[in-house]
Scaffold this motif. Structure first.
Motif, mmCIF file in Angstrom:
data_model
loop_
_atom_site.group_PDB
_atom_site.id
_atom_site.type_symbol
_atom_site.label_atom_id
_atom_site.label_comp_id
_atom_site.label_asym_id
_atom_site.label_seq_id
_atom_site.Cartn_x
_atom_site.Cartn_y
_atom_site.Cartn_z
ATOM 1 N N PRO A 1 -5.944 -4.562 -10.286
ATOM 2 C CA PRO A 1 -5.610 -3.226 -9.784
ATOM 3 C C PRO A 1 -6.609 -2.159 -10.215
ATOM 4 O O PRO A 1 -6.631 -1.064 -9.646
ATOM 5 N N GLU A 2 -7.436 -2.460 -11.206
ATOM 6 C CA GLU A 2 -8.417 -1.484 -11.678
ATOM 7 C C GLU A 2 -9.763 -1.611 -10.973
ATOM 8 O O GLU A 2 -10.616 -0.731 -11.089
ATOM 9 N N TRP B 1 -3.888 4.493 -3.759
ATOM 10 C CA TRP B 1 -4.121 3.061 -3.536
ATOM 11 C C TRP B 1 -3.295 2.235 -4.524
ATOM 12 O O TRP B 1 -2.634 1.269 -4.133
ATOM 13 N N ARG B 2 -3.307 2.608 -5.804
ATOM 14 C CA ARG B 2 -2.535 1.854 -6.806
ATOM 15 C C ARG B 2 -1.035 1.960 -6.548
ATOM 16 O O ARG B 2 -0.291 0.992 -6.751
ATOM 17 N N GLU B 3 -0.585 3.110 -6.087
ATOM 18 C CA GLU B 3 0.833 3.284 -5.785
ATOM 19 C C GLU B 3 1.290 2.290 -4.718
ATOM 20 O O GLU B 3 2.324 1.617 -4.856
ATOM 21 N N SER C 1 -0.303 -0.445 -3.814
ATOM 22 C CA SER C 1 -0.507 -1.802 -4.314
ATOM 23 C C SER C 1 0.701 -2.273 -5.120
ATOM 24 O O SER C 1 1.225 -3.375 -4.898
#
Length: 358
Positions: free
Chosen positions: A179-180, A322-324, A326
């Motif tokens: 995720p990073e 994007w992370r949200e 994902s």
């Protein structure tokens, strides 16, 4: 209980949607009870789990009309078929037939891999609903993979039989993406190129995304490729892969910005859950089945507005957004698994067996 599962719709080299559904369900059910597969070609075993099998006729053979006589000799309590076309004349066992979707009533073009006589019958079959009713009413129970399709079956009064869900699910054990790690500036499309898949809108939408590449992963005929290439906007980047391996597909899923699918109709939309299961955001058409599968974990667009694709993709350039998505996708995908599907099928089979014995 002696449970037979019809695996004759398994492909020879690479799964399609129904082939993968059947094989995955067999593997999951075999973890809970003894199961026997029905096949028609030993080459199918390469894509099936290692469980006992019996070889019988092809489901496209004229012998299908009498297949129940052969199955009677196998002393099955219940037979599950992942399609609705299985022969039933003279059967002495409980039968669960499956209807995945009603796509081809509005989109009657048949799959190209079917023989010409079957394609002609396919078109005729989808001119009216009564042939579907005849097929489904031969079962004891009708299974389907989504609430959306169940609602349509009820809306069109397609069967007098009980309709129950035996869910689809992603493949287990998928490797999640980091995720990073910054995603590549790309979009993926996995699916056929039939008209209802609406790939034209994806390609037109690339006009507002000159820094992104659209990867079209599935096999495609030369004629269809030429039609779609003519739509690529000036400066747009579109790559036709003409088929990828499962490993290649997973690698692309774990690096892309998003999976994009703007179909006007779907039976389930397995790529949506496949992407979510590795943590890849999804941009999907705003249609009922995608809303059911993706819930609040996807971005939904009007499939008739290609100009809306670029703003949706640009919003994903914000790392927090994007992370949200994902993480939301991972949580949503976790609600679908083959163990649940296996238990749904086994519960139906046990109920059917008890009903026939009472």
């Amino acid at each position: 209980m002696r449970l037979l599962i019809d695996a004759r719709f398994t492909r020879m080299e690479r799964h399609d949607g129904i082939s993968r559904y059947g094989a995955s369900l067999i593997a999951a059910v075999a973890e809970h009870t003894d199961v026997v597969m029905l096949i028609h070609d030993e080459r199918q075993l390469a894509l099936l789990p290692d469980v006992p099998y019996v070889k019988i006729n092809s489901p496209l053979s004229p012998m299908e009309l009498l297949v129940a006589r052969r199955i009677n000799n196998l002393r099955a309590d219940v037979v599950f078929c992942p399609m609705q076309t299985m022969g039933t004349w003279g059967r002495k066992y409980g039968l669960i037939l499956t209807l995945h979707d009603l796509i081809y009533y509005q989109n009657p073009q048949p799959p190209g891999f079917l023989p010409l006589p079957v394609r002609i019958l396919w078109r005729l079959y989808h001119k009216a609903y009564w042939p579907q009713r005849v097929l489904l009413n031969r079962a004891d129970v009708v299974a389907t993979i989504s609430q959306t399709t169940k609602s349509l079956i009820n809306q069109y009064n397609l069967t007098r039989r009980p309709v129950q869900i035996v869910s689809n699910a992603p493949q287990p054990g998928q490797t999640r993406r980091d995720p990073e790690a910054a995603p590549e500036k790309s979009l993926l499309y996995m699916g056929s190129f039939m008209p209802y898949k609406n790939v034209e809108m994806l390609i037109r939408g690339m006009e507002g995304l000159p820094d992104y590449t659209l990867h079209l992963l599935s096999r495609i005929t030369a004629e269809r490729k030429a039609e779609l290439e003519a739509l690529i906007p000036a400066g747009g980047s579109v790559v036709f892969h003409n088929g990828v391996s499962d490993d290649e597909y997973q690698q692309l899923l774990r690096t892309t910005t998003a999976l994009a699918i703007l179909s006007r109709a779907e039976g389930y939309g397995l790529p949506v859950i496949e992407a979510m299961s590795v943590g890849t955001p999804v941009i999907a058409a705003d249609i009922p089945i995608f809303r059911e599968v993706g819930a609040e974990a996807a971005v939904y667009l009007d499939p008739d507005r290609p100009e809306d694709l670029a703003p949706a993709v640009h919003a994903l350039a914000e790392p927090a957004r994007w992370r949200e998505l994902s993480m939301a996708g991972l949580a949503r995908a976790g609600e679908y698994n083959w163990d649940v599907s296996a238990k749904q099928l086994l519960e139906l089979a046990h109920q059917l067996k008890r009903g026939r014995e009472s």
